[in-house]
Design a protein around this motif. Structure first.
Motif, PDB file in Angstrom:
ATOM      1  N   GLN A   3       0.840  -1.197   0.000  1.00 28.18           N
ATOM      2  CA  GLN A   3       0.000   0.000   0.000  1.00 28.18           C
ATOM      3  C   GLN A   3       0.874   1.246   0.000  1.00 28.18           C
ATOM      4  OE1 GLN A   3      -2.491  -0.296   3.474  1.00 28.18           O
ATOM      5  NE2 GLN A   3      -4.139  -1.250   2.314  1.00 28.18           N
ATOM      6  N   ALA A   4       0.369   2.300  -0.609  1.00 27.17           N
ATOM      7  CA  ALA A   4       1.064   3.583  -0.556  1.00 27.17           C
ATOM      8  C   ALA A   4       0.992   4.116   0.869  1.00 27.17           C
ATOM      9  CB  ALA A   4       0.413   4.569  -1.517  1.00 27.17           C
ATOM     10  N   THR A   5       2.023   4.787   1.308  1.00 28.49           N
ATOM     11  CA  THR A   5       2.044   5.333   2.664  1.00 28.49           C
ATOM     12  C   THR A   5       2.276   6.841   2.609  1.00 28.49           C
ATOM     13  OG1 THR A   5       4.417   4.958   2.914  1.00 28.49           O
ATOM     14  CG2 THR A   5       2.944   3.189   3.646  1.00 28.49           C
ATOM     15  N   THR A   6       1.974   7.491   3.719  1.00 35.63           N
ATOM     16  CA  THR A   6       2.191   8.923   3.875  1.00 35.63           C
ATOM     17  C   THR A   6       3.041   9.139   5.111  1.00 35.63           C
ATOM     18  OG1 THR A   6       0.063   9.456   2.883  1.00 35.63           O
ATOM     19  CG2 THR A   6       1.038  11.134   4.300  1.00 35.63           C
ATOM     20  N   THR A   7       4.009  10.017   5.013  1.00 36.87           N
ATOM     21  CA  THR A   7       4.812  10.393   6.175  1.00 36.87           C
ATOM     22  C   THR A   7       4.153  11.607   6.813  1.00 36.87           C
ATOM     23  OG1 THR A   7       6.817   9.569   5.138  1.00 36.87           O
ATOM     24  CG2 THR A   7       7.085  11.126   6.962  1.00 36.87           C
ATOM     25  N   PHE A   8       3.937  11.518   8.127  1.00 36.81           N
ATOM     26  CA  PHE A   8       3.291  12.597   8.871  1.00 36.81           C
ATOM     27  C   PHE A   8       4.290  13.100   9.897  1.00 36.81           C
ATOM     28  CE2 PHE A   8       0.750  14.249  12.372  1.00 36.81           C
ATOM     29  CZ  PHE A   8      -0.156  15.060  11.706  1.00 36.81           C
ATOM     30  N   LYS A   9       4.551  14.377   9.896  1.00 35.27           N
ATOM     31  CA  LYS A   9       5.524  14.974  10.818  1.00 35.27           C
ATOM     32  C   LYS A   9       4.800  15.947  11.728  1.00 35.27           C
ATOM     33  CE  LYS A   9       9.826  17.537  10.874  1.00 35.27           C
ATOM     34  NZ  LYS A   9      10.880  18.172  10.067  1.00 35.27           N
ATOM     35  N   THR A  10       5.124  15.903  13.014  1.00 35.62           N
ATOM     36  CA  THR A  10       4.519  16.825  13.973  1.00 35.62           C
ATOM     37  C   THR A  10       5.548  17.220  15.018  1.00 35.62           C
ATOM     38  OG1 THR A  10       2.607  17.184  15.407  1.00 35.62           O
ATOM     39  CG2 THR A  10       3.645  15.022  15.520  1.00 35.62           C
ATOM     40  N   THR A  11       5.237  18.245  15.759  1.00 34.44           N
ATOM     41  CA  THR A  11       6.092  18.711  16.842  1.00 34.44           C
ATOM     42  C   THR A  11       5.323  18.592  18.145  1.00 34.44           C
ATOM     43  OG1 THR A  11       7.139  20.276  15.332  1.00 34.44           O
ATOM     44  CG2 THR A  11       7.429  20.668  17.688  1.00 34.44           C
ATOM     45  N   VAL A  12       5.932  17.930  19.125  1.00 34.53           N
ATOM     46  CA  VAL A  12       5.323  17.776  20.451  1.00 34.53           C
ATOM     47  C   VAL A  12       6.387  18.105  21.503  1.00 34.53           C
ATOM     48  CG1 VAL A  12       3.651  16.031  19.720  1.00 34.53           C
ATOM     49  CG2 VAL A  12       5.855  15.312  20.573  1.00 34.53           C
ATOM     50  N   PRO A  13       5.962  18.506  22.689  1.00 34.81           N
ATOM     51  CA  PRO A  13       6.940  18.762  23.759  1.00 34.81           C
ATOM     52  C   PRO A  13       7.723  17.488  24.092  1.00 34.81           C
ATOM     53  CG  PRO A  13       4.796  19.688  24.323  1.00 34.81           C
ATOM     54  CD  PRO A  13       4.592  18.841  23.101  1.00 34.81           C
ATOM     55  N   ASN A  14       9.024  17.630  24.303  1.00 36.44           N
ATOM     56  CA  ASN A  14       9.886  16.476  24.602  1.00 36.44           C
ATOM     57  C   ASN A  14       9.381  15.674  25.788  1.00 36.44           C
ATOM     58  OD1 ASN A  14      11.719  16.928  22.528  1.00 36.44           O
ATOM     59  ND2 ASN A  14      13.040  18.223  23.789  1.00 36.44           N
ATOM     60  N   ALA A  15       9.002  16.363  26.860  1.00 35.43           N
ATOM     61  CA  ALA A  15       8.573  15.655  28.072  1.00 35.43           C
ATOM     62  C   ALA A  15       7.331  14.805  27.790  1.00 35.43           C
ATOM     63  CB  ALA A  15       8.292  16.641  29.199  1.00 35.43           C
ATOM     64  N   ARG A  16       6.376  15.347  27.026  1.00 34.50           N
ATOM     65  CA  ARG A  16       5.164  14.594  26.702  1.00 34.50           C
ATOM     66  C   ARG A  16       5.516  13.357  25.888  1.00 34.50           C
ATOM     67  NH1 ARG A  16       1.135  18.159  24.428  1.00 34.50           N
ATOM     68  NH2 ARG A  16       0.548  18.378  26.596  1.00 34.50           N
ATOM     69  N   PHE A  17       6.386  13.527  24.886  1.00 31.58           N
ATOM     70  CA  PHE A  17       6.760  12.396  24.038  1.00 31.58           C
ATOM     71  C   PHE A  17       7.451  11.312  24.861  1.00 31.58           C
ATOM     72  CE2 PHE A  17       9.617  10.034  21.304  1.00 31.58           C
ATOM     73  CZ  PHE A  17       8.720   9.566  20.351  1.00 31.58           C
ATOM     74  N   LYS A  18       8.376  11.704  25.731  1.00 28.30           N
ATOM     75  CA  LYS A  18       9.102  10.719  26.533  1.00 28.30           C
ATOM     76  C   LYS A  18       8.162   9.934  27.443  1.00 28.30           C
ATOM     77  CE  LYS A  18      13.574  13.012  26.500  1.00 28.30           C
ATOM     78  NZ  LYS A  18      14.604  13.709  27.267  1.00 28.30           N
ATOM     79  N   LYS A  19       7.232  10.630  28.099  1.00 31.79           N
ATOM     80  CA  LYS A  19       6.293   9.957  28.999  1.00 31.79           C
ATOM     81  C   LYS A  19       5.360   9.030  28.216  1.00 31.79           C
ATOM     82  CE  LYS A  19       6.286  13.602  32.503  1.00 31.79           C
ATOM     83  NZ  LYS A  19       5.496  14.665  33.125  1.00 31.79           N
ATOM     84  N   ALA A  20       4.828   9.525  27.116  1.00 30.61           N
ATOM     85  CA  ALA A  20       3.926   8.706  26.306  1.00 30.61           C
ATOM     86  C   ALA A  20       4.674   7.527  25.697  1.00 30.61           C
ATOM     87  CB  ALA A  20       3.284   9.552  25.213  1.00 30.61           C
ATOM     88  N   ASN A  21       5.887   7.763  25.221  1.00 32.12           N
ATOM     89  CA  ASN A  21       6.665   6.699  24.597  1.00 32.12           C
ATOM     90  C   ASN A  21       6.998   5.596  25.600  1.00 32.12           C
ATOM     91  OD1 ASN A  21       7.747   5.831  22.086  1.00 32.12           O
ATOM     92  ND2 ASN A  21       9.792   6.201  22.902  1.00 32.12           N
ATOM     93  N   ALA A  22       7.231   5.953  26.851  1.00 34.13           N
ATOM     94  CA  ALA A  22       7.502   4.943  27.880  1.00 34.13           C
ATOM     95  C   ALA A  22       6.299   4.022  28.048  1.00 34.13           C
ATOM     96  CB  ALA A  22       7.852   5.614  29.203  1.00 34.13           C
ATOM     97  N   VAL A  23       5.096   4.591  28.039  1.00 31.46           N
ATOM     98  CA  VAL A  23       3.872   3.785  28.141  1.00 31.46           C
ATOM     99  C   VAL A  23       3.721   2.917  26.894  1.00 31.46           C
ATOM    100  CG1 VAL A  23       1.349   3.868  28.268  1.00 31.46           C
ATOM    101  CG2 VAL A  23       2.728   5.453  29.635  1.00 31.46           C
TER     102      VAL A  23
END
Length: 76
Positions: A3-23
């Motif tokens: 399937q064709a794919t799309t790359t999606f880029k966004t900016t989020v606060p580092n602390a939010r990403f780290k906490k969410a990524n740990a979960v």
């Protein structure tokens, strides 16, 4: 055929990403996997997969909290 794919880029606060990524790591998911799951739910339900409102839900009193606990986790 892939399937064709799309790359999606966004900016989020580092602390939010780290906490969410740990979960997400504990769930065996990447941030991309989680985003793809959210998009699938939006596609299925034709809405966000969580409530978005300017009106807060009323707070539960102690008895209502106990009832919700029992429904979710069983008797205390």
């Amino acid at each position: 055929m892939p399937q064709a794919t799309t790359t999606f880029k966004t900016t989020v606060p580092n602390a939010r990403f780290k906490k969410a990524n740990a979960v997400l790591q504990k769930l065996g998911l990447s941030a991309g996997d989680a985003f793809n799951l959210m998009l699938a739910q939006i596609e299925i339900h034709k809405a966000l997969p969580f409530a978005v409102s300017l009106q807060p839900k009323p707070l539960l009193n102690a008895d209502e909290q106990a009832d919700e606990w029992t429904k979710s986790y069983g008797a205390y």
